[in-house]
Design a protein around this motif. Structure first.
Motif, PDB file in Angstrom:
ATOM      1  N   GLU A 174       0.843  -1.199   0.000  1.00 43.32           N
ATOM      2  CA  GLU A 174       0.000   0.000   0.000  1.00 43.32           C
ATOM      3  C   GLU A 174       0.872   1.241   0.000  1.00 43.32           C
ATOM      4  OE1 GLU A 174      -3.136   0.280   2.868  1.00 43.32           O
ATOM      5  OE2 GLU A 174      -3.323  -1.890   2.990  1.00 43.32           O
ATOM      6  N   GLN A 175       0.468   2.228  -0.781  1.00 43.94           N
ATOM      7  CA  GLN A 175       1.130   3.527  -0.828  1.00 43.94           C
ATOM      8  C   GLN A 175       2.640   3.404  -0.978  1.00 43.94           C
ATOM      9  OE1 GLN A 175      -0.272   5.823   2.497  1.00 43.94           O
ATOM     10  NE2 GLN A 175      -2.370   5.821   1.746  1.00 43.94           N
ATOM     11  N   ASP A 176       3.054   2.608  -1.943  1.00 48.51           N
ATOM     12  CA  ASP A 176       4.471   2.445  -2.293  1.00 48.51           C
ATOM     13  C   ASP A 176       5.311   1.741  -1.233  1.00 48.51           C
ATOM     14  OD1 ASP A 176       3.929   3.877  -4.686  1.00 48.51           O
ATOM     15  OD2 ASP A 176       4.192   5.752  -3.597  1.00 48.51           O
ATOM     16  N   VAL A 177       4.686   1.094  -0.275  1.00 48.56           N
ATOM     17  CA  VAL A 177       5.417   0.364   0.760  1.00 48.56           C
ATOM     18  C   VAL A 177       4.961  -1.087   0.753  1.00 48.56           C
ATOM     19  CG1 VAL A 177       5.906   0.159   3.226  1.00 48.56           C
ATOM     20  CG2 VAL A 177       5.651   2.423   2.197  1.00 48.56           C
ATOM     21  N   LEU A 178       5.912  -1.994   0.587  1.00 50.49           N
ATOM     22  CA  LEU A 178       5.651  -3.429   0.649  1.00 50.49           C
ATOM     23  C   LEU A 178       6.090  -3.928   2.012  1.00 50.49           C
ATOM     24  CD1 LEU A 178       5.024  -6.235  -0.552  1.00 50.49           C
ATOM     25  CD2 LEU A 178       7.355  -6.225  -1.487  1.00 50.49           C
ATOM     26  N   SER A 179       5.159  -4.528   2.757  1.00 51.87           N
ATOM     27  CA  SER A 179       5.463  -5.101   4.066  1.00 51.87           C
ATOM     28  C   SER A 179       5.217  -6.597   4.011  1.00 51.87           C
ATOM     29  CB  SER A 179       4.569  -4.495   5.154  1.00 51.87           C
ATOM     30  OG  SER A 179       4.781  -3.119   5.255  1.00 51.87           O
ATOM     31  N   LEU A 180       6.153  -7.336   4.556  1.00 49.97           N
ATOM     32  CA  LEU A 180       6.033  -8.785   4.658  1.00 49.97           C
ATOM     33  C   LEU A 180       6.144  -9.139   6.134  1.00 49.97           C
ATOM     34  CD1 LEU A 180       8.701  -9.645   1.946  1.00 49.97           C
ATOM     35  CD2 LEU A 180       6.240  -9.413   1.599  1.00 49.97           C
ATOM     36  N   GLU A 181       5.104  -9.753   6.679  1.00 45.66           N
ATOM     37  CA  GLU A 181       5.169 -10.164   8.076  1.00 45.66           C
ATOM     38  C   GLU A 181       5.083 -11.675   8.152  1.00 45.66           C
ATOM     39  OE1 GLU A 181       3.223  -9.410  12.452  1.00 45.66           O
ATOM     40  OE2 GLU A 181       2.737  -8.043  10.814  1.00 45.66           O
ATOM     41  N   LEU A 182       6.105 -12.287   8.729  1.00 39.03           N
ATOM     42  CA  LEU A 182       6.160 -13.728   8.874  1.00 39.03           C
ATOM     43  C   LEU A 182       5.361 -14.164  10.097  1.00 39.03           C
ATOM     44  CD1 LEU A 182       8.555 -12.843   7.059  1.00 39.03           C
ATOM     45  CD2 LEU A 182       9.742 -14.862   7.878  1.00 39.03           C
ATOM     46  N   ASP A 183       5.064 -15.449  10.154  1.00 39.38           N
ATOM     47  CA  ASP A 183       4.270 -15.977  11.261  1.00 39.38           C
ATOM     48  C   ASP A 183       4.890 -15.705  12.625  1.00 39.38           C
ATOM     49  OD1 ASP A 183       2.282 -16.894   9.608  1.00 39.38           O
ATOM     50  OD2 ASP A 183       2.934 -18.985   9.626  1.00 39.38           O
ATOM     51  N   ASP A 184       6.231 -15.605  12.671  1.00 41.53           N
ATOM     52  CA  ASP A 184       6.890 -15.371  13.957  1.00 41.53           C
ATOM     53  C   ASP A 184       6.970 -13.886  14.320  1.00 41.53           C
ATOM     54  OD1 ASP A 184       8.830 -14.387  12.233  1.00 41.53           O
ATOM     55  OD2 ASP A 184      10.379 -15.824  12.834  1.00 41.53           O
ATOM     56  N   GLY A 185       6.348 -13.023  13.493  1.00 45.26           N
ATOM     57  CA  GLY A 185       6.329 -11.594  13.768  1.00 45.26           C
ATOM     58  C   GLY A 185       7.449 -10.811  13.098  1.00 45.26           C
ATOM     59  N   ALA A 186       8.434 -11.498  12.536  1.00 43.39           N
ATOM     60  CA  ALA A 186       9.516 -10.805  11.829  1.00 43.39           C
ATOM     61  C   ALA A 186       8.938 -10.072  10.624  1.00 43.39           C
ATOM     62  CB  ALA A 186      10.573 -11.800  11.380  1.00 43.39           C
ATOM     63  N   GLN A 187       9.504  -8.908  10.320  1.00 48.76           N
ATOM     64  CA  GLN A 187       8.935  -8.098   9.252  1.00 48.76           C
ATOM     65  C   GLN A 187      10.015  -7.559   8.315  1.00 48.76           C
ATOM     66  OE1 GLN A 187       6.782  -4.525  10.504  1.00 48.76           O
ATOM     67  NE2 GLN A 187       5.251  -4.973   8.957  1.00 48.76           N
ATOM     68  N   TYR A 188       9.722  -7.644   7.018  1.00 48.56           N
ATOM     69  CA  TYR A 188      10.523  -7.021   5.967  1.00 48.56           C
ATOM     70  C   TYR A 188       9.723  -5.831   5.451  1.00 48.56           C
ATOM     71  CZ  TYR A 188      13.460 -11.198   5.561  1.00 48.56           C
ATOM     72  OH  TYR A 188      14.329 -12.228   5.807  1.00 48.56           O
ATOM     73  N   VAL A 189      10.423  -4.750   5.113  1.00 46.57           N
ATOM     74  CA  VAL A 189       9.774  -3.591   4.524  1.00 46.57           C
ATOM     75  C   VAL A 189      10.597  -3.149   3.320  1.00 46.57           C
ATOM     76  CG1 VAL A 189       9.029  -1.196   4.874  1.00 46.57           C
ATOM     77  CG2 VAL A 189       8.862  -2.845   6.755  1.00 46.57           C
ATOM     78  N   VAL A 190       9.898  -2.933   2.190  1.00 48.95           N
ATOM     79  CA  VAL A 190      10.543  -2.468   0.958  1.00 48.95           C
ATOM     80  C   VAL A 190       9.801  -1.213   0.517  1.00 48.95           C
ATOM     81  CG1 VAL A 190      11.127  -3.051  -1.427  1.00 48.95           C
ATOM     82  CG2 VAL A 190      11.048  -4.870   0.308  1.00 48.95           C
ATOM     83  N   ASN A 191      10.560  -0.135   0.265  1.00 55.84           N
ATOM     84  CA  ASN A 191       9.917   1.084  -0.212  1.00 55.84           C
ATOM     85  C   ASN A 191      10.870   1.881  -1.096  1.00 55.84           C
ATOM     86  OD1 ASN A 191      11.471   1.815   2.065  1.00 55.84           O
ATOM     87  ND2 ASN A 191      10.266   3.648   2.365  1.00 55.84           N
ATOM     88  N   ARG A 192      10.292   2.809  -1.854  1.00 58.47           N
ATOM     89  CA  ARG A 192      11.122   3.621  -2.741  1.00 58.47           C
ATOM     90  C   ARG A 192      11.513   4.911  -2.047  1.00 58.47           C
ATOM     91  NH1 ARG A 192       7.789   7.588  -5.255  1.00 58.47           N
ATOM     92  NH2 ARG A 192       5.610   6.969  -5.251  1.00 58.47           N
ATOM     93  N   GLN A 193      12.684   5.382  -2.367  1.00 61.08           N
ATOM     94  CA  GLN A 193      13.204   6.640  -1.857  1.00 61.08           C
ATOM     95  C   GLN A 193      13.526   7.513  -3.073  1.00 61.08           C
ATOM     96  OE1 GLN A 193      13.443   7.530   1.420  1.00 61.08           O
ATOM     97  NE2 GLN A 193      12.358   5.616   1.813  1.00 61.08           N
TER      98      GLN A 193
END
Length: 107
Positions: free
Chosen positions: A34-53
């Motif tokens: 959403e809004q140029d931000v990709l968030s990936l949340e794994l089952d264990d709560g770990a999170q990846y975030v990808v966005n443009r700058q």
């Protein structure tokens, strides 16, 4: 590269990652783009975030495994890390494959 060209290329790459990761990991990873931000949340709560700058003409990746990464687009259209020149898709594929104990090919 103009800001408009960068935005087009970055959105294309992040959109591709969102779709591909949803296909490959949607059963165990919450994929949200959403809004140029990709968030990936794994089952264990770990999170990846990808966005443009846009000011830097980079894509930034935050990883719970390897930390913060900045990527620029090379002449061949590959988003490569400014730190070690490793392709973004390769890093994400390796880390997610290891964490999920199954292949996550992002080619």
């Amino acid at each position: 590269m103009s800001d408009a060209d960068f935005i087009t290329q970055a959105e294309r790459e992040i959109g591709f990652l969102a779709e591909r990761l949803e296909e490959l990991t949607g059963d165990v990873v919450d994929v949200d783009y959403e809004q140029d931000v990709l968030s990936l949340e794994l089952d264990d709560g770990a999170q990846y975030v990808v966005n443009r700058q846009t000011p830097m003409k980079q894509i930034w990746l935050s990883s719970p495994v390897s930390g913060a990464w900045h990527y620029g687009r090379d002449a061949a259209g590959v988003w490569r890390a400014t730190r070690d020149n490793k392709p973004m898709r390769e890093l994400l594929s390796e880390e997610l494959s290891q964490r999920l104990a199954r292949p996550v090919p992002l080619d």
